[in-house]
Design a protein around this motif. Structure first.
Motif, short mmCIF file in Angstrom:
data_model
loop_
_atom_site.label_atom_id
_atom_site.label_comp_id
_atom_site.label_asym_id
_atom_site.label_seq_id
_atom_site.Cartn_x
_atom_site.Cartn_y
_atom_site.Cartn_z
N SER A 191 -15.44 2.63 0.03
CA SER A 191 -16.35 3.56 -0.64
C SER A 191 -17.01 4.49 0.36
N ARG A 192 -17.05 4.10 1.62
CA ARG A 192 -17.60 5.00 2.63
C ARG A 192 -16.51 5.80 3.34
N GLY A 193 -15.29 5.78 2.75
CA GLY A 193 -14.22 6.61 3.28
C GLY A 193 -13.51 6.04 4.48
N LYS A 194 -13.75 4.74 4.77
CA LYS A 194 -13.09 4.13 5.92
C LYS A 194 -11.69 3.67 5.51
N THR A 195 -10.86 3.47 6.50
CA THR A 195 -9.51 2.98 6.26
C THR A 195 -9.41 1.56 6.81
N VAL A 196 -8.76 0.69 6.05
CA VAL A 196 -8.59 -0.68 6.51
C VAL A 196 -7.12 -1.06 6.42
N VAL A 197 -6.59 -1.60 7.50
CA VAL A 197 -5.23 -2.12 7.51
C VAL A 197 -5.30 -3.62 7.76
N CYS A 198 -4.80 -4.40 6.79
CA CYS A 198 -4.86 -5.86 6.92
C CYS A 198 -3.46 -6.43 6.98
N VAL A 199 -3.20 -7.29 7.95
CA VAL A 199 -2.03 -8.14 7.83
C VAL A 199 -2.38 -9.19 6.80
N HIS A 200 -1.50 -9.34 5.79
CA HIS A 200 -1.86 -10.19 4.66
C HIS A 200 -0.69 -11.10 4.35
N HIS A 201 -0.99 -12.33 3.97
CA HIS A 201 0.09 -13.28 3.75
C HIS A 201 0.19 -13.72 2.30
N ASP A 202 -0.80 -13.39 1.52
CA ASP A 202 -0.88 -13.94 0.17
C ASP A 202 -0.44 -12.89 -0.85
N LEU A 203 0.81 -13.00 -1.26
CA LEU A 203 1.36 -11.96 -2.13
C LEU A 203 0.58 -11.76 -3.43
N PRO A 204 0.20 -12.84 -4.13
CA PRO A 204 -0.43 -12.63 -5.44
C PRO A 204 -1.69 -11.77 -5.41
N THR A 205 -2.41 -11.76 -4.29
CA THR A 205 -3.66 -11.00 -4.28
C THR A 205 -3.48 -9.55 -3.82
N VAL A 206 -2.26 -9.20 -3.42
CA VAL A 206 -2.06 -7.84 -2.91
C VAL A 206 -2.49 -6.76 -3.91
N PRO A 207 -2.02 -6.85 -5.17
CA PRO A 207 -2.40 -5.78 -6.10
C PRO A 207 -3.90 -5.74 -6.38
N GLU A 208 -4.54 -6.89 -6.28
CA GLU A 208 -5.96 -6.95 -6.60
C GLU A 208 -6.81 -6.36 -5.48
N TYR A 209 -6.42 -6.62 -4.24
CA TYR A 209 -7.27 -6.25 -3.11
C TYR A 209 -6.92 -4.90 -2.49
N PHE A 210 -5.66 -4.48 -2.60
CA PHE A 210 -5.23 -3.34 -1.78
C PHE A 210 -4.74 -2.16 -2.62
N ASP A 211 -4.81 -0.97 -2.00
CA ASP A 211 -4.32 0.23 -2.67
C ASP A 211 -2.91 0.56 -2.24
N HIS A 212 -2.65 0.24 -0.98
CA HIS A 212 -1.43 0.68 -0.35
C HIS A 212 -0.77 -0.55 0.26
N VAL A 213 0.55 -0.54 0.34
CA VAL A 213 1.19 -1.70 0.93
C VAL A 213 2.37 -1.27 1.79
N ALA A 214 2.55 -1.97 2.89
CA ALA A 214 3.75 -1.77 3.70
C ALA A 214 4.46 -3.11 3.76
N LEU A 215 5.72 -3.14 3.35
CA LEU A 215 6.49 -4.38 3.37
C LEU A 215 7.30 -4.39 4.66
N LEU A 216 7.07 -5.42 5.44
CA LEU A 216 7.63 -5.44 6.79
C LEU A 216 8.51 -6.66 6.98
N ASN A 217 9.72 -6.42 7.44
CA ASN A 217 10.53 -7.52 7.95
C ASN A 217 11.33 -6.96 9.12
#
Lengths: 264, 504
Positions: A191-217
């Motif tokens: 909400s303050r216009g900051k950008t956050v990049v999280c390494v995330h391991h829990d697939l089910p919560t991705v849509p709930e917590y994030f706007d953007h996603v990068a799938l990496l392998n």
């Protein structure tokens, strides 16, 4: 390296290759974190998620490729970037308390040899309050629970007042209260216009917590807004044909679909 | 941590003041000791006069040596704390062994140049040079091979020390008779210290304290979270080199007093001892500095009183004594405190077992004819034999539990010793223990992924650890099930003074 682009992303990774000895860990990765978004980097174990972050920050040597922060190399943009390492990366049995760890986020601003003063302690205390640990500030860090330790790290990043936050698995094995506290902080940052990049391991919560996603392998399989990118097809490409993961992915995609439907 | 830093500097300044301004050339007061026959080995009790002269620091030289060795101990404790926290303790042992070839080479050089007396600064310069070379070799082996740290340390240590021993043999075969003093660098001999030597140690210790004070926060960050420091743009390599440089400095100035075999103790033992007393870095540093200084002082007093007693070994033994005391009685992590806590947890678990067993027996046992009000549930006498068999307690366990219950006023046993009655306080506590236990149990089932982090025996009440919203949720879950899991009403609201049960 920096071709003129209409908008400068907080983080631009181009053709990044990282290798340990001869083993390739990240291969030709291209990745953009758009400004003002919460971005998840997901992928199977050993896919190079943490490596991507660490290499971007110069903590690991890069074999080839370039990483730009706000259009500049990291050394020039350091003051705009805050990093939250994995909790396991340090020994928590260290003789400091929570507020001292958070104050480490202000060391660079303080400069060489200048001691931490009242002012920095107050700022650190305020950051601790933001993550719900106001009354744990003088607790020795080994006496905090895992989730609380993770929040101390988060507070240390918050106190830097950066524009881009890189977090390595902030949700890894934390309790429900911590998870809520982190999500709240992430949304406040957005909400303050900051950008956050999280390494995330829990697939089910991705849509709930994030706007953007990068799938990496090893390489970036797909990236973009969660609604269009977080699909079963892309997850299959990322995770391969591992059954349990696919089931998890299917559930996650289903959830994403429901979530988008409910969005205004 | 400003006050800690100021205090640490003050301490060393005081040591300096107590020695006073030093003139440059004063001979050591050791001649009488070295002139004795080599076959004499017994320890002589010092004369009263000597005892008084030593303790009152009447001799200027004694004062100087005292100051030097005390400052050395202090510097060792200070640098050692950072070294310990950087998890590089063994590196100091390798560095000290690596100084031997340097000493030998420096001696050979000074012989070749025709110097008459051994020149301490030159020898120490040689020691520092090969010490740093050894450290660089460790770093190079670590970076360029698949060998792990311990192997790299062991290889470098043995190679350099072997080279040093070989050179020492060569030196001893030289026609000049100057080589005798060199073995002091291996085992240490504080008494052979001249005022100039002590002065060197003193100034070096002050410089070390100054660097530690100035880089306090940088070293703290380096030791705690190197990756973060690096990401923040701090020159981690340079900081590491500075810290290792301090280690080399302490090692080198400690060679003469303690000897290269034991100087590692001066760095590590005071720091390790101090860690038992505090969770604050500043206080740990101060304590380590103090323990190091006291050890140095004790060692040098002993060596002044008993010239045949090796000062280095006494310094180390004094430090070890401090370590042993800290290990057992340390306020934060000592064995004694650990044992007390263990005992407290054991008692609290036993108490809860007893109360729950009593509650559950009452709950299970056939009720009397007329419907019982829940408040009267615990009024019945509980047959001890049934209690014991239901819970598979051996006879001895039952007896010790009953003793515990009686001593805490939770229950009374009748004269025959066949039944237990809960007191009114016992009833409240039994309800509380059972309720708590069942909430925890449900919590574990429901939040299996995160719950284990939160389980804590010291937490009397679940509310003290878990979010109240979750407690409410758990209570609803329990209430929905059949009456076996009926939760006794919360006997009293959580006391605000007892929160924060996660402390361990």
């Amino acid at each position: 390296m920096s071709e003129p682009s209409p908008e400068i992303h907080p983080l631009e990774v181009r053709d990044l290759n990282v290798a340990y000895q001869t083993k390739v860990v990240v291969w030709d990765a291209d990745f953009d974190a758009p400004a003002g978004k919460l971005v998840a980097i997901v992928g199977p174990n050993g896919a190079g998620k943490s490596t991507l972050l660490k290499a971007s920050l110069g903590l690991l040597p890069i074999a080839s490729g370039s990483v730009l922060f706000f259009g500049q190399p990291y050394a020039k943009a350091r003051h705009r970037v805050a990093y939250v390492p994995q909790r396991e990366s340090v020994d928590w049995d260290f003789p400091v308390n929570a507020v001292e760890v958070v104050a480490m986020g202000l060391y660079r601003r303080l400069g060489w040899c200048r001691p931490v003063s009242r002012k920095e302690r107050d700022l650190a205390q305020a950051a601790l309050a933001k993550v719900g640990l106001a009354d744990h500030s003088t607790r020795q860090i080994s006496q905090l629970s895992g989730g609380q330790q993770q929040r101390v790290f988060l507070a240390r990043a918050l106190v830097q007042d950066a524009d881009l936050y890189l977090m390595d698995e902030p949700f890894a094995s934390v309790d429900a209260a911590t998870e809520r506290a982190i999500v709240e902080v992430l949304r406040e940052l957005r909400s303050r216009g900051k950008t956050v990049v999280c390494v995330h391991h829990d697939l089910p919560t991705v849509p709930e917590y994030f706007d953007h996603v990068a799938l990496l392998n090893m390489r970036v399989v797909a990236q973009g807004p969660v609604e269009t990118t977080f699909t079963a097809e892309n997850l299959r490409k990322t995770y391969g044909a591992r059954l349990t993961l696919l089931e998890e992915a299917a559930a996650a995609v289903e959830r994403a679909r429901v979530m988008t439907r409910h969005r205004p | 941590m400003k006050p800690a830093r100021i205090l640490a500097t003050l301490f060393l300044l005081l040591t300096l003041g107590f020695v006073g301004p030093l003139p440059r050339t004063i001979a050591a007061e050791t001649s009488h000791a070295s002139k004795r026959s080599l076959t004499e080995t017994r320890l002589e009790w010092p004369t009263r006069e000597k005892l008084w002269r030593t303790v009152s620091l009447a001799d200027y030289n004694t004062r100087v040596v005292f100051g030097g060795v005390t400052a050395l101990g202090a510097a060792g404790g200070l640098v050692g704390t950072f070294l310990l926290l950087r998890k590089r303790s063994l590196l100091s042992d390798t560095v000290s062994h690596c100084t031997l070839p340097g000493i030998a080479i420096a001696f050979l050089v000074s012989e070749a140049l025709g110097f008459q007396d051994r020149s301490l600064p030159l020898l120490l310069f040689g020691a520092a040079a090969t010490g740093i070379l050894g450290m660089a070799s460790v770093a190079a082996i670590r970076a360029r091979s698949h060998l792990k740290d311990d192997a790299a340390l062991a290889i470098v240590l043995s190679v350099f020390f072997g080279l040093g021993v070989a050179l020492m043999v060569v030196i001893q075969q030289l026609p000049t008779g100057n080589a005798a003093g060199l073995s002091h660098f291996i085992y240490g001999k504080a008494a052979s210290m001249t005022a100039g030597d002590a002065q060197l140690i003193l100034y070096a210790s002050l410089a070390i304290a100054f660097v530690c004070g100035a880089l306090f926060k940088e070293f703290k960050m380096l030791c705690f979270d190197t990756a973060f420091a690096q990401a923040q743009g701090w020159p981690v390599l340079a900081l590491d080199l500075a810290l290792m440089g301090l280690v080399v400095a302490v090692t080198v100035i400690g060679l003469q007093a303690v000897g290269l075999l034991l100087v590692v103790a001066l760095l590590i033992i005071p720091a390790a001892a101090a860690r038992f007393w505090s969770h604050r870095l500043g206080i740990t540093l101060l304590l380590a500095t103090g323990i190091g200084a006291v050890s140095g002082l004790v060692g040098v007093i002993a060596s002044a009183l008993f010239p045949r007693l090796p000062a280095g070994a006494v310094i180390v033994l004094a430090a070890v004594f401090c370590f042993a005391v800290s290990f057992v009685f340390g306020a934060e992590r000592g064995l004694f405190r650990h044992w007390l806590e263990q005992r407290r947890v054991g008692r609290s678990v036993a108490r809860q077992h007893l109360l729950r067993a009593l509650y559950e027996w009452c709950e299970r046992s056939p009720r009397s004819g007329k419907a019982e009000a829940p408040a009267q549930l615990l009024d019945r006498p509980v047959p001890l034999e049934a209690l014991r068999t239901d819970n598979h307690w051996p006879e001895s366990r039952l007896r010790s539990l009953l003793r515990l219950g009686r001593s805490e006023g939770l229950l009374s046993t009748d004269t025959g010793g066949n039944h237990a009655h809960l007191t009114s306080r016992g009833k409240i506590e039994a309800r509380r223990a059972t309720r708590n236990h069942r909430l925890w149990e449900t919590y574990l089932l429901r939040y299996a992924d995160v719950a284990p982090q939160h389980i804590h025996h010291n937490a009397d009440q679940i509310e003290h650890v878990i979010d109240p919203n979750i407690v409410n949720e758990l209570e609803e879950l329990l209430a929905g099930q059949d009456d076996v899991l009926l939760v006794p009403a919360d006997p009293e609201p959580p006391r605000p003074g007892t929160t924060g049960g996660l402390a361990s």
